[in-house]
Scaffold this motif. Structure first.
Motif: not given
Length: 134
Positions: A24-25, A28, A32, A95
């Motif tokens: 997840y990290s 993201k 981004s 997200t």
């Protein structure tokens, strides 16, 4: 030109909560940095992800995902050019859905999106809804 890819995959059965948090990290941060919007949902040892952004960057991101050992049986459901992003306004772009509150927020956003009557958006919305409801 903008592109969207939506895929589903099985997770490697050895995936742990720590592995998911790392995934997840990284997702993201990378998305981004590359101005990729979308959503990543993990449920019942399966992933569903929607990626939106510049064609080259979305394709490169998907290639990295295909080579990630945490995924098995990757199935690309949608791969097409788009005029505008579906998830750009949702929760600052990209997200990761990893709890019931975020799942509820996503569902409410999808309901709002349906009001736009965009055929491609409704296809993506339908897939995401089917994934989170089943």
């Amino acid at each position: 030109m903008l592109k969207t890819i939506c895929y589903i995959s099985d997770s490697n059965r050895d995936v742990t909560i720590n592995n998911l948090n790392e995934l997840y990290s990284a997702a993201k941060a990378n998305n981004s940095k590359n101005h990729i919007t979308g959503v990543l949902v993990y449920k019942n040892h399966n992933f569903l992800q929607v990626l939106e952004g510049a064609q080259e960057l979305v394709d490169e991101t998907f290639e990295r995902i295909k080579n990630d050992s945490r995924h098995n049986n990757i199935f690309k459901v949608i791969s097409t050019s788009i005029e505008g992003r579906i998830f750009e306004d949702y929760n600052f772009g990209f997200t990761v859905i990893d709890d019931k509150k975020e799942l509820k927020n996503l569902y409410e956003y999808l309901e709002w999106l349906k009001l736009g009557h965009n055929k491609l958006a409704n296809e993506v919305i339908g897939m995401v809804e089917n994934f989170i409801e089943n």
